[in-house]
Design an enzyme around this catalytic site. Structure first.
Site, short mmCIF file in Angstrom:
data_model
loop_
_atom_site.label_atom_id
_atom_site.label_comp_id
_atom_site.label_asym_id
_atom_site.label_seq_id
_atom_site.Cartn_x
_atom_site.Cartn_y
_atom_site.Cartn_z
N LYS A 13 0.83 -1.22 0.00
CA LYS A 13 0.00 0.00 0.00
C LYS A 13 0.86 1.27 0.00
CE LYS A 13 -1.94 -1.12 3.90
NZ LYS A 13 -1.14 -2.32 4.18
N ARG A 88 -8.89 1.02 9.93
CA ARG A 88 -8.52 -0.39 10.09
C ARG A 88 -9.56 -1.14 10.89
NH1 ARG A 88 -2.62 0.59 9.44
NH2 ARG A 88 -1.44 -1.28 9.75
N ARG A 123 11.98 -5.49 3.92
CA ARG A 123 11.61 -4.06 3.94
C ARG A 123 12.61 -3.24 4.75
NH1 ARG A 123 5.57 -2.31 5.12
NH2 ARG A 123 5.80 -3.54 7.02
N ARG A 156 12.03 -1.85 10.52
CA ARG A 156 11.00 -1.53 11.53
C ARG A 156 11.01 -2.58 12.63
NH1 ARG A 156 5.53 -0.31 8.22
NH2 ARG A 156 4.70 -1.34 10.07
N ARG A 167 0.71 -9.07 13.82
CA ARG A 167 0.04 -8.03 13.02
C ARG A 167 -0.95 -8.64 12.04
NH1 ARG A 167 5.04 -5.52 10.74
NH2 ARG A 167 3.69 -4.19 9.50
P1 ADP Z 1 2.40 -1.84 3.23
O1 ADP Z 1 2.38 -0.34 3.14
O2 ADP Z 1 1.14 -2.46 2.67
O3 ADP Z 1 2.74 -2.36 4.59
P2 ADP Z 1 4.85 -1.62 1.67
O4 ADP Z 1 4.48 -0.69 0.57
O5 ADP Z 1 5.69 -1.09 2.78
O6 ADP Z 1 3.55 -2.37 2.26
O7 ADP Z 1 5.59 -2.87 0.99
C1 ADP Z 1 6.16 -3.92 1.77
C2 ADP Z 1 7.51 -4.30 1.19
O8 ADP Z 1 7.33 -4.90 -0.10
C3 ADP Z 1 8.46 -3.12 0.96
O9 ADP Z 1 9.77 -3.54 1.26
C4 ADP Z 1 8.29 -2.79 -0.53
O10 ADP Z 1 9.49 -2.24 -1.08
C5 ADP Z 1 7.99 -4.16 -1.12
N1 ADP Z 1 7.03 -4.12 -2.24
C6 ADP Z 1 5.96 -3.31 -2.37
N2 ADP Z 1 5.28 -3.60 -3.51
C7 ADP Z 1 5.95 -4.63 -4.09
C8 ADP Z 1 5.74 -5.40 -5.29
N3 ADP Z 1 4.70 -5.18 -6.10
N4 ADP Z 1 6.63 -6.38 -5.57
C9 ADP Z 1 7.68 -6.63 -4.74
N5 ADP Z 1 7.93 -5.95 -3.60
C10 ADP Z 1 7.07 -4.97 -3.27
P1 AMP Z 2 1.61 0.39 9.25
O1 AMP Z 2 2.75 1.33 9.02
O2 AMP Z 2 0.37 0.77 8.51
O3 AMP Z 2 2.00 -1.06 9.02
O4 AMP Z 2 1.23 0.51 10.79
C1 AMP Z 2 2.18 0.21 11.81
C2 AMP Z 2 1.48 0.10 13.15
O5 AMP Z 2 0.91 1.36 13.51
C3 AMP Z 2 0.32 -0.88 13.24
O6 AMP Z 2 0.73 -2.23 13.46
C4 AMP Z 2 -0.46 -0.33 14.43
O7 AMP Z 2 0.17 -0.62 15.66
C5 AMP Z 2 -0.33 1.17 14.19
N1 AMP Z 2 -1.43 1.70 13.33
C6 AMP Z 2 -1.29 2.24 12.10
N2 AMP Z 2 -2.47 2.62 11.61
C7 AMP Z 2 -3.39 2.28 12.55
C8 AMP Z 2 -4.82 2.39 12.64
N3 AMP Z 2 -5.53 2.92 11.66
N4 AMP Z 2 -5.41 1.93 13.77
C9 AMP Z 2 -4.71 1.40 14.77
N5 AMP Z 2 -3.38 1.25 14.76
C10 AMP Z 2 -2.72 1.69 13.65
#
Ligand code: ADP
Ligand code: AMP
Length: 219
Positions: A13, A88, A123, A156, A167
């Protein structure tokens, strides 16, 4: 243009949100980024937030709702925004409905758990900006350094193996019901709902989302 991205952690995302911000000139509002930046402060609240994120649990609805309410009032949201990782829970969705925030489009990212783990394991992020990298699929130009600032990238804390599982559990417990809720109510509220296969490359997914926006949101 008000868009919501929903999906389990690691489905891509944030990666897609990055280009949307540039192309359509709307801010990406990621509650995860906002909360992580809060944890850099030294307040009691920030310590609490850090602990909960680190356990892989969701932060209390009231805290995130307050953050979002404040954020979407800012001037840069006048032309719309992209919500990444909010809402969420059904409670959070109801909170934005109550203040009459009209959503145009919801995009759900779907990915198998195996691929989620593969993506999260590689990541790396730049915490201040929220820029996202992957050691194989999207490596930085210089190893472990942010492309823009040159500052170090981090893993992270909640991307550690045992936390990812928690998660995903939280996602199933709170966000799957939200997806059901939106699938049921989207049409009634004139919201376009799309589920996309997030297993494709970043570029292929980008094209898919661009088409959705061009044909359904901007028309
Ligand atoms: P989210 O925001 O849903 O948690 P991220 O955008 O941070 O996910 O993506 C998770 C990991 O996967 C990151 O390290 C990113 O660089 C990688 N990634 C994102 N989209 C793709 C894709 N289409 N193919 C391969 N790796 C991806
Ligand atoms: P994310 O970066 O979206 O993966 O979020 C990282 C962490 O932040 C999550 O695992 C939650 O602990 C917290 N968080 C982010 N967005 C929300 C939300 N909308 N509601 C509750 N917790 C959140």
């Amino acid at each position: 243009m008000r868009i919501i991205f929903i999906g389990a952690p690691g489905t891509g995302k944030g990666t897609q949100a990055q280009w949307i911000t540039d192309k359509y000139n709307i801010p990406k509002i990621s509650t995860g980024d906002i909360l992580r930046n809060e944890t850099l402060k030294k307040t009691e609240l920030s310590k609490k937030i850090k602990k909960i994120i680190s356990c892989g649990k969701l932060i209390n609805d009231n805290i995130v709702i307050q953050l979002i309410r404040k954020r979407i009032k800012e001037k840069d949201c006048n032309q719309g925004f992209l919500l990444d990782g909010f809402p969420r829970t059904v409670n959070q969705a109801n909170a934005i409905e109550k203040i009459n925030v009209k959503i145009d489009c919801i995009i759900e990212f779907s990915l198998t758990e195996k691929l989620i783990l593969e993506r999260i394991r590689g990541r790396r992020i730049h915490i201040e900006s929220g820029r996202i990298y992957h050691i194989i699929f999207n490596p930085p130009i210089v190893e472990n350094k942010d492309n823009i600032t040159g500052q170090p990238l981090i893993i992270r804390d909640d991307d550690k193996e045992e936390k990812i599982k928690k998660r995903i559990k939280e996602y199933k417990k709170f966000t799957i019901p939200l997806i059901k809720y939106y699938r049921h109510t989207a049409k009634l509220n004139n919201i376009k709902y799309y589920k996309i296969d997030a297993s494709y490359t970043t570029l292929e997914i980008k094209k898919n989302i661009e088409n959705i926006i061009k044909n359904n949101v901007l028309k």
